[in-house]
Design an enzyme around this catalytic site. Structure first.
Site, PDB file in Angstrom:
ATOM      1  CB  SER A  57      -0.958   0.011   1.189  1.00  0.00           C
ATOM      2  OG  SER A  57      -2.022  -0.888   0.969  1.00  0.00           O
ATOM      3  CE  LYS A  60      -4.448   1.965  -0.626  1.00  0.00           C
ATOM      4  NZ  LYS A  60      -3.918   0.594  -0.639  1.00  0.00           N
ATOM      5  CE1 TYR A 170      -5.567   2.325   2.842  1.00  0.00           C
ATOM      6  CE2 TYR A 170      -5.411   0.035   3.522  1.00  0.00           C
ATOM      7  CZ  TYR A 170      -4.853   1.151   2.933  1.00  0.00           C
ATOM      8  OH  TYR A 170      -3.572   1.087   2.437  1.00  0.00           O
TER       9      TYR A 170
END
EC number: 3.1.1.-
Length: 399
Positions: A57, A60, A170
Site C-alpha cells: 500500500s 498509494k 480504507y
C-alpha cells in the site's frame, strides 16, 4: 533500532530490514540494510540497500502523485465528476443491508464520486476484508475466484459501503485512481510514473507486479523459497491473492521499488523542490481533506478494532485527519512528528513518513519471516519511527 532489529533476526522472526531517512537538504542521511535475504535457490546473501522491495500500500502515495500531476495537466480535477472517465464507478449503488432472503438492499448514489474521494478513501469503495457487508455481497455475487486475472474494474465490482463523500473506509480508491490516470493519459500507469515521477528523480528500478525484469528479480527480496511467485506474502502477511488475481497496474498495492528510491520521492515532497508537483499542489497534500461527515467516520474507524492499523503508529490521543497520500497529524507530538506530518505504509511490514515541520522523512521496511508476527512487526515499525528521530536529534546536536 539496531539491537531491536538484531534481536528479531536472532529469534528467527525477521530476516532483515532496510531503513532510509533524510532531511530535505540531504545533509542528514541515514541508510542502513540489516540482516540477510534468501534467494530462490536457498542461498543467503546480506541485505543490501538496493534490494527491490514490495511496497504494497505504499504504492498509494506514488499513485496519488501521478493523479495530482494529471490535475496539474488539466486532465482531471480533484472535485470533478468522474462518471465519464470511470462509468463503472458511477454505476455503483450503495449497499444498505440485506432482506430476510439475503437479497441485497441498496440506494442510488446521491452524488458523483470525485478524484479527491478516491484519494482519501471517502468514495464508498471499501476492501471486502474490512467490511463484513461487502464481504457477504462478494461471496454471493462477485466473479468466481478461479477465473483469469482481472483488471481493477473487474476485480472491484462490489457496491459502495456508504454514500460518496459521507464516510471513510480504507479501500481500492487508489486502484481506481490509477485506472483513471491510465484512461485520461492513454497509456499505462507504469509509463506515466516512469516519465513523470521516476525519470525526474533518476529512478530506473521499478515495476508493477509481476516483476519480470531479470536484473530486478536478482535483487527481489520477495522472490524466495517461501514466496516463489514473488507475491509479497511476507509483506502482506500471507496469501498475496490480490497480486495473483490482478492484471495490469494496481495503483493501490502493486509496485516494487528500492528503499533508496522510495526515499527520493519522500525527500522531493519534503523539500517541495518542484520536481514532481508545483509547490502549491504539494502544500495541498498536507491539508485535512475530509469533510465533517467523512472526518467523523474516520474517527470512528480509528476507534474501532482496526484502529491501530489505520493510525500507523500515532497514539489514540493524537488528533489526526487524512491528507492526499496518507494519514495526517493535526498537532505536534512532543519529540516526534510535527503537526501535518503525512504517513502511511505497506502491508504489515513497511512504513513511511514526511514531517515538513521537523524537516525529516523516512521509510522503514522490515523483512518478515512467514508466518508473520503482526504484533512484533508493529513494534519494530514503531521502533524505527521513534529511533530515527533520536538519531536525527543526536546528529543535529553535533552540528
Amino acid at each position: 533500532m539496531d539491537t531491536t532489529f538484531q534481536a528479531a533476526i536472532d529469534t528467527g522472526k525477521i530476516n532483515g530490514a532496510v531503513v532510509c531517512a533524510t532531511d530535505a537538504q540531504g545533509h542528514f542521511v541515514y541508510n542502513k540494510a540489516t540482516g540477510e535475504r534468501t534467494l530462490l535457490s536457498g542461498e543467503k546473501q546480506p541485505q543490501q540497500l538496493d534490494d527491490v522491495l514490495y511496497l504494497a500500500s505504499a504504492t498509494k502515495l506514488i499513485t496519488t502523485i501521478a493523479a495530482l500531476q494529471c490535475v496539474e495537466d488539466g486532465l482531471l480535477s480533484l472535485d470533478g465528476d468522474l462518471s465519464s472517465i470511470a462509468p463503472e464507478l458511477a454505476a455503483k449503488y450503495v449497499l444498505t443491508g440485506f432482506t430476510d432472503d439475503e437479497s441485497p438492499l441498496d440506494d442510488p448514489p446521491a452524488r458523483p464520486i470525485t478524484l479527491k474521494m478516491l484519494l482519501t478513501h471517502s468514495s464508498g469503495t471499501s476492501y471486502h476484508f474490512l467490511d463484513p457487508s461487502i464481504a457477504k455481497w462478494r461471496a454471493q455475487y462477485a466473479n468466481p475466484e478461479n477465473e483469469k486475472p482481472r483488471l481493477v474494474e473487474e476485480m472491484f465490482t462490489y457496491p459502495l459501503s456508504f454514500q460518496p463523500g459521507t464516510g471513510w473506509m480504507y479501500g481500492p480508491g487508489l486502484d481506481w485512481a490509477g485506472r483513471v490516470v491510465e484512461r485520461v493519459t492513454g497509456g499505462t500507469l507504469m509509463e506515466f510514473m516512469q516519465k513523470r515521477i521516476f525519470d525526474p528523480l533518476g529512478i530506473t528500478d521499478s515495476q508493477f507486479y509481476p516483476v519480470t525484469r531479470e536484473d530486478l528479480r536478482a535483487r527481489l527480496v520477495d522472490l524466495n523459497p517461501s514466496d516463489p511467485g514473488a507475491l509479497g506474502s511476507a509483506v502482506i502477511g500471507g496469501g498475496g491473492e490480490m497480486n495473483l488475481r490482478g492484471r495490469g497496474a494496481f495503483g493501490g498495492h502493486g509496485l516494487f521499488l528500492t528503499g533508496l528510491d522510495f526515499v527520493k520521492i519522500l525527500r522531493s515532497l519534503l523539500a517541495n523542490d518542484g520536481m514532481l508537483l508545483k509547490p502549491a499542489a504539494v502544500d495541498n497534500m498536507f491539508q485535512q481533506h475530509l469533510g465533517p461527515e467523512a472526518a467523523a467516520s474516520h474517527r470512528a474507524a480509528l476507534a474501532s478494532p482496526l484502529g491501530p492499523f489505520f493510525r500507523v503508529g500515532t497514539d489514540p490521543e493524537t488528533k489526526v485527519g487524512y491528507g492526499l497520500g496518507g494519514l495526517l497529524t493535526l498537532e505536534d507530538v512532543d519529540g516526534w512528528y510535527g503537526e501535518r506530518t503525512l504517513t502511511w505504509g505497506g502491508g504489515l511490514t513497511l512504513t513511511w513518513f514526511i514531517d515538513r515541520k521537523n524537516n525529516l522523512c523516512g521509510v522503514g521496511a522490515i523483512q518478515a519471516v512467514l508466518p508473520v508476527d503482526g504484533d512484533l512487526m508493529a513494534d519494530l515499525k514503531q521502533t524505527f519511527r521513534h529511533d530515527i528521530y533520536r538519531k536525527y536529534s543526536a546528529w543535529k546536536g553535533q552540528q
